[in-house]
Write an enzyme that holds these catalytic residues in place. Structure first.
Site, mmCIF file in Angstrom:
data_model
loop_
_atom_site.group_PDB
_atom_site.id
_atom_site.type_symbol
_atom_site.label_atom_id
_atom_site.label_comp_id
_atom_site.label_asym_id
_atom_site.label_seq_id
_atom_site.Cartn_x
_atom_site.Cartn_y
_atom_site.Cartn_z
ATOM 1 N N ASP A 191 0.862 -1.307 0.056
ATOM 2 C CA ASP A 191 -0.049 0.008 -0.114
ATOM 3 C C ASP A 191 0.760 1.221 -0.207
ATOM 4 O O ASP A 191 0.213 2.361 0.364
ATOM 5 C CB ASP A 191 -0.964 -0.058 1.367
ATOM 6 C CG ASP A 191 -0.219 -0.312 2.528
ATOM 7 O OD1 ASP A 191 1.115 0.062 2.658
ATOM 8 O OD2 ASP A 191 -0.873 -0.938 3.479
ATOM 9 N N GLU A 234 -1.921 5.102 3.151
ATOM 10 C CA GLU A 234 -1.954 3.752 2.635
ATOM 11 C C GLU A 234 -3.282 3.370 2.339
ATOM 12 O O GLU A 234 -3.401 2.592 1.407
ATOM 13 C CB GLU A 234 -1.330 2.899 3.719
ATOM 14 C CG GLU A 234 0.296 3.084 3.859
ATOM 15 C CD GLU A 234 0.675 4.155 4.717
ATOM 16 O OE1 GLU A 234 1.899 4.457 4.699
ATOM 17 O OE2 GLU A 234 -0.340 4.931 5.265
ATOM 18 N N HIS A 282 6.709 4.631 12.816
ATOM 19 C CA HIS A 282 7.095 5.203 11.585
ATOM 20 C C HIS A 282 5.838 5.877 10.975
ATOM 21 O O HIS A 282 6.287 6.686 9.985
ATOM 22 C CB HIS A 282 7.811 4.262 10.770
ATOM 23 C CG HIS A 282 6.989 3.282 9.924
ATOM 24 N ND1 HIS A 282 6.118 2.340 10.412
ATOM 25 C CD2 HIS A 282 6.301 3.568 8.696
ATOM 26 C CE1 HIS A 282 5.497 1.589 9.717
ATOM 27 N NE2 HIS A 282 5.518 2.078 8.589
#
Length: 376
Positions: free
Chosen positions: A100, A136, A212
């Site tokens: 993604d 994503e 992250h």
């Protein structure tokens, strides 16, 4: 077949894509009926190169797209321009991409523009929130909609695709290729450095942390980092291993808040074999990663997901993990409960994964072969 060999391109942009596509690449390379080319967009330069070496994947073309702190519109535009031009010139029969990332979405879009068949590995994951995770969720919706072949990791992922009107003949349940990679990696024993083995030998428990995601940047990330600082003070028999993502939005905050904190070990990102070793030796895992939600249960490790929503609901439904968000108190409470309550810990540390049996790559190769025979 009308052509002697089918031409297949695989595009990779980030570390997780290499991990999850390496088993597919090696499986495809064994097949005499196809010609395979691996292309790196280098959306993440350093981390991607590290994984290519670990998994012995040779790249045939490198677009070298990465720029420091590149904004999404610039990254997307550069990728679409570069990939579309490349496809227009080379005209493969099939392009594969996994996951993604912006590389995947731009590849799917470029295939659509150039009328090249596209296959999406790890199709059908949904959080049902376009901004969580961002970008994503949008990327995978686009990739799935444009794919001629959707390789769904679970039955739930397949159901998601069918609900969106994607024809059933384009959807195949294969399992997740990350389990293929993991089952290979766990056979190799890699020692941990930074004094970690010494702590573990003396009976310390280890909390493994990865953070992250873009939606964590700023105050949400600071909340999580503050929670970690308090957790390690409360639990004197705990060490925290945190391989820090190189993105400055993450790295600068992590070192500002946690540097010099006793029993918090900050490192550069670990290579995959070392990271798998860290997972095996950890007591529990706190992450906002997608891949770790799949890997940790297979190793019998409870996983706390530092997000508000997950596109991998199977870990919640099977009781293998828990959504804890990014609030300081919630994270402290859940980590403490797993450290202190053995029955609660055992209820999550079940030692199996709902994401596959290690044979997803074989299934993908077989599906592609049958697809190509039908086309020709």
């Amino acid at each position: 077949m009308s052509k002697s060999k089918v031409s297949i391109f695989i595009l990779l942009g980030t570390r997780p894509e290499v991990i999850k596509m390496a088993p597919v690449i090696h499986a495809l390379k064994k097949e005499p009926w196809l010609d395979l080319k691996v292309i790196s967009t280098a959306q993440h330069r350093e981390l991607l190169d590290q994984m290519l070496k670990i998994f012995d994947v040779e790249v045939d073309e490198d677009f070298n797209i990465m720029k420091q702190n590149q904004a999404l519109p610039e990254l997307t535009a550069n990728l679409v321009l570069r990939v579309s031009s490349f496809l227009k010139e080379r005209r493969p029969d099939l392009v594969l991409a996994q996951g993604d990332t912006t590389t995947v979405m731009a590849t799917a879009l470029s295939c659509y523009y150039e009328k090249v068949s596209f296959g999406h590995v790890e199709a059908g994951l949904r959080s049902e929130d376009l901004y969580n995770p961002f970008p994503e969720e949008f990327n995978r919706i686009v990739a799935d909609r444009l794919a001629e072949l959707n390789f769904a990791p679970t039955e739930k992922a397949k159901t998601n695709l069918l609900k969106e009107g994607i024809p059933e003949e384009r959807v195949f349940v294969t399992g997740n290729t990350v389990i293929d990679a993991l089952l290979t990696a766990i056979k190799k024993e890699v020692p941990l450095t930074n004094g970690i083995e010494s702590f573990l030998n003396r009976g310390y428990k280890m909390l493994l942390v990865t953070l992250h995601r873009r939606e964590s940047f700023g105050e949400p990330l600071r909340e999580v980092l503050s929670a970690l600082k308090e957790i390690v003070v409360r639990h004197r028999d705990l060490i925290i291993l945190y391989p820090v993502h190189p993105n400055p939005n993450v790295r600068e905050e992590a070192y500002r808040i946690l540097k010099d904190t006793e029993r918090v070990i900050l490192t550069d990102p670990l290579d995959y074999l070392t990271f798998v070793s860290a997972m095996k030796k950890s007591y529990l895992i706190l992450t906002d990663s997608g891949g770790l939600q799949e890997e940790a249960p297979a190793l019998g490790k409870p996983v706390l997901v530092a997000r508000d929503k997950t596109e991998r609901p199977e870990i919640i439904e099977h009781g293998l993990g828990k959504l804890v968000g990014r609030g300081k108190e919630k994270i402290i409470d859940e980590v403490s409960k797993l450290l202190e309550d053995k029955d609660y810990y055992k209820s999550m540390a079940k030692g199996y994964s709902p994401y596959g049996d290690g044979k997803a790559s074989e299934r993908i190769v077989d599906i592609i072969k049958k697809w190509w025979m039908r086309k020709t």
